[in-house]
Design an enzyme around this catalytic site. Structure first.
Site, PDB file in Angstrom:
ATOM      1  N   THR A 142      29.501  40.362  18.572  1.00 30.48           N
ATOM      2  CA  THR A 142      29.037  39.143  17.923  1.00 30.48           C
ATOM      3  C   THR A 142      28.666  39.451  16.476  1.00 30.48           C
ATOM      4  O   THR A 142      28.326  40.579  16.150  1.00 30.48           O
ATOM      5  CB  THR A 142      27.804  38.619  18.683  1.00 30.48           C
ATOM      6  OG1 THR A 142      28.207  38.234  19.994  1.00 30.48           O
ATOM      7  CG2 THR A 142      27.153  37.445  17.974  1.00 30.48           C
TER       8      THR A 142
ATOM      9  N   ARG B 171      31.916  29.075  29.797  1.00 31.61           N
ATOM     10  CA  ARG B 171      30.732  29.921  29.691  1.00 31.61           C
ATOM     11  C   ARG B 171      30.101  29.793  28.309  1.00 31.61           C
ATOM     12  O   ARG B 171      30.787  29.792  27.297  1.00 31.61           O
ATOM     13  CB  ARG B 171      31.104  31.380  29.950  1.00 31.61           C
ATOM     14  CG  ARG B 171      29.909  32.357  29.932  1.00 31.61           C
ATOM     15  CD  ARG B 171      29.780  33.089  28.617  1.00 31.61           C
ATOM     16  NE  ARG B 171      28.690  34.083  28.655  1.00 31.61           N
ATOM     17  CZ  ARG B 171      28.333  34.836  27.633  1.00 31.61           C
ATOM     18  NH1 ARG B 171      28.964  34.713  26.472  1.00 31.61           N
ATOM     19  NH2 ARG B 171      27.348  35.711  27.746  1.00 31.61           N
ATOM     20  N   ILE B 172      28.782  29.650  28.252  1.00 34.92           N
ATOM     21  CA  ILE B 172      28.041  29.594  26.995  1.00 34.92           C
ATOM     22  C   ILE B 172      27.087  30.777  26.960  1.00 34.92           C
ATOM     23  O   ILE B 172      26.343  31.007  27.920  1.00 34.92           O
ATOM     24  CB  ILE B 172      27.265  28.271  26.870  1.00 34.92           C
ATOM     25  CG1 ILE B 172      28.258  27.102  26.766  1.00 34.92           C
ATOM     26  CG2 ILE B 172      26.341  28.286  25.659  1.00 34.92           C
ATOM     27  CD1 ILE B 172      27.607  25.736  26.833  1.00 34.92           C
TER      28      ILE B 172
ATOM     29  N   ASP C 163      24.395  33.460  24.440  1.00 35.97           N
ATOM     30  CA  ASP C 163      23.151  33.294  23.700  1.00 35.97           C
ATOM     31  C   ASP C 163      23.354  32.851  22.262  1.00 35.97           C
ATOM     32  O   ASP C 163      22.471  32.231  21.662  1.00 35.97           O
ATOM     33  CB  ASP C 163      22.370  34.610  23.691  1.00 35.97           C
ATOM     34  CG  ASP C 163      23.090  35.693  22.900  1.00 35.97           C
ATOM     35  OD1 ASP C 163      22.666  36.006  21.768  1.00 35.97           O
ATOM     36  OD2 ASP C 163      24.090  36.224  23.396  1.00 35.97           O
TER      37      ASP C 163
ATOM     38  N   GLY D  38      24.403  41.201  21.921  1.00 38.00           N
ATOM     39  CA  GLY D  38      24.314  42.041  23.107  1.00 38.00           C
ATOM     40  C   GLY D  38      24.602  41.277  24.377  1.00 38.00           C
ATOM     41  O   GLY D  38      25.415  40.347  24.401  1.00 38.00           O
TER      42      GLY D  38
END
Length: 325
Positions: free
Chosen positions: A196, A224-225, A227, A247
């Site tokens: 990310t 899927r979502i 953080d 992470g």
């Protein structure tokens, strides 16, 4: 106030055997992004403009997992997500499920500034993007040859691949994914190393901002979502600080990791470095993650409990550092 400060990241959880060439490419990109941010800060751009500018650059380069070069879903498609937050009034915007928006972070900012909402996803976000006239590209633009190959490996291993750029040699192949002792929500996963991207900035006026963008997990379930688009989990900014996380998304969500940094500064009276150290040690349980942060006083900090984290930071007094381990 201690002047401006900036930090960028390209993901936590770096493979110890990552080739030096790959490390050098990452450091070069992070340095370029820092230089862009420093130039903008010296030109007196506000923090919110700088984090968007830097994350756009990271999204455009295919090296990390955001924008072009995003991880692929189990269906071989991209579903990108991003968020942005402006500390002074805690305004925020977030998007998920994007398939053709060239720069997700800019659409997140438009959600913040041009809609009555804070978060839009999937078809609604795509429709909003069209109405706002943001740059759209064919979905093939985001898909790289490397990612197609890694999705194939993930499917062969019947696993979600976090580090989808680890060389497929020795213990880094598909078999390693099948035998991994690491788990997510009780299910086995492969070697852990998401990529990310994010940026945090405090400008010379003491205004903090944060932005995060990602393609998510390789071979993730459609819908899927993680953080990254969740305010308070992957991204948070307040009058005290700005934070961007990276992470294991599910662990970051459970711990509301980004917000926790601001919370312990506010309620426990910790400084930025103490707060970052505290949440990494005491709020992740068994999760693996990292974060970058700045404070209104011009401090900059990073923390991670993984092998490494692609990161860089700079301050107005001339300090600049780019690292992996």
């Amino acid at each position: 106030m201690g002047g401006w400060a900036i930090a960028v990241h390209g993901g936590a959880g770096v493979d110890p055997n990552l080739p030096k060439e790959r490390q050098d490419e990452a450091k070069s990109l992070l340095t370029r992004c820092l230089d862009i941010g420093i130039s903008a800060l010296r030109s007196n751009l506000p923090a919110i403009d700088v984090v968007e500018l830097v994350v756009r650059e990271l999204e455009t380069d295919p090296l990390f997992n955001s924008g072009r070069g995003s991880a692929l879903t189990e269906n071989g498609t991209v579903e990108m997500e991003a968020s942005i937050m402006d500390g002074p009034k805690r305004r925020c915007g977030a998007v998920s499920g994007l398939t053709t928006v060239k720069n997700p972070v800019s659409l997140a900012r438009l959600v913040m500034e041009k809609s009555p909402h804070s978060y839009l996803g999937f078809s609604g976000a795509q429709e909003f993007a069209k109405k706002q006239g943001v740059e759209m590209v064919d979905s093939e633009y985001f898909i790289t040859e490397d990612n197609v190959g890694m999705l194939k490996l993930a499917k062969e291993a019947n696993s979600i691949l976090f580090d989808y750029r680890i060389p497929v040699i020795g213990t880094c192949g598909a078999g390693a994914a099948m035998d991994s002792p690491l788990q997510m929500n009780g299910l086995p996963i492969s070697v852990y190393a998401p990529e990310t991207v994010g940026c945090v900035v405090v400008d010379k006026e003491g205004r903090c901002a944060a932005a995060t963008s990602t393609g998510g997990l390789m071979n993730k379930m459609s819908g899927r979502i993680g953080d990254s688009p969740l305010i308070g989990s992957g991204t948070y900014a307040s009058e005290l600080c700005g934070v961007s996380c990276t992470g294991e998304g599910e662990a970051i969500i459970r711990s509301t990791l980004a917000r926790e940094v601001s919370a312990v500064m506010e309620y426990k009276g910790l400084n930025l470095h103490e707060a970052v150290d505290y949440v990494i040690k005491h709020r992740l349980d068994e999760g693996k993650a990292g974060l970058i942060a700045v404070s209104k006083d011009g401090e900059v900090a990073c923390g991670f409990n993984t092998t490494g984290m692609f990161r860089g930071c700079a301050t107005e007094d001339g300090f600049m550092e780019v690292g992996v381990w």
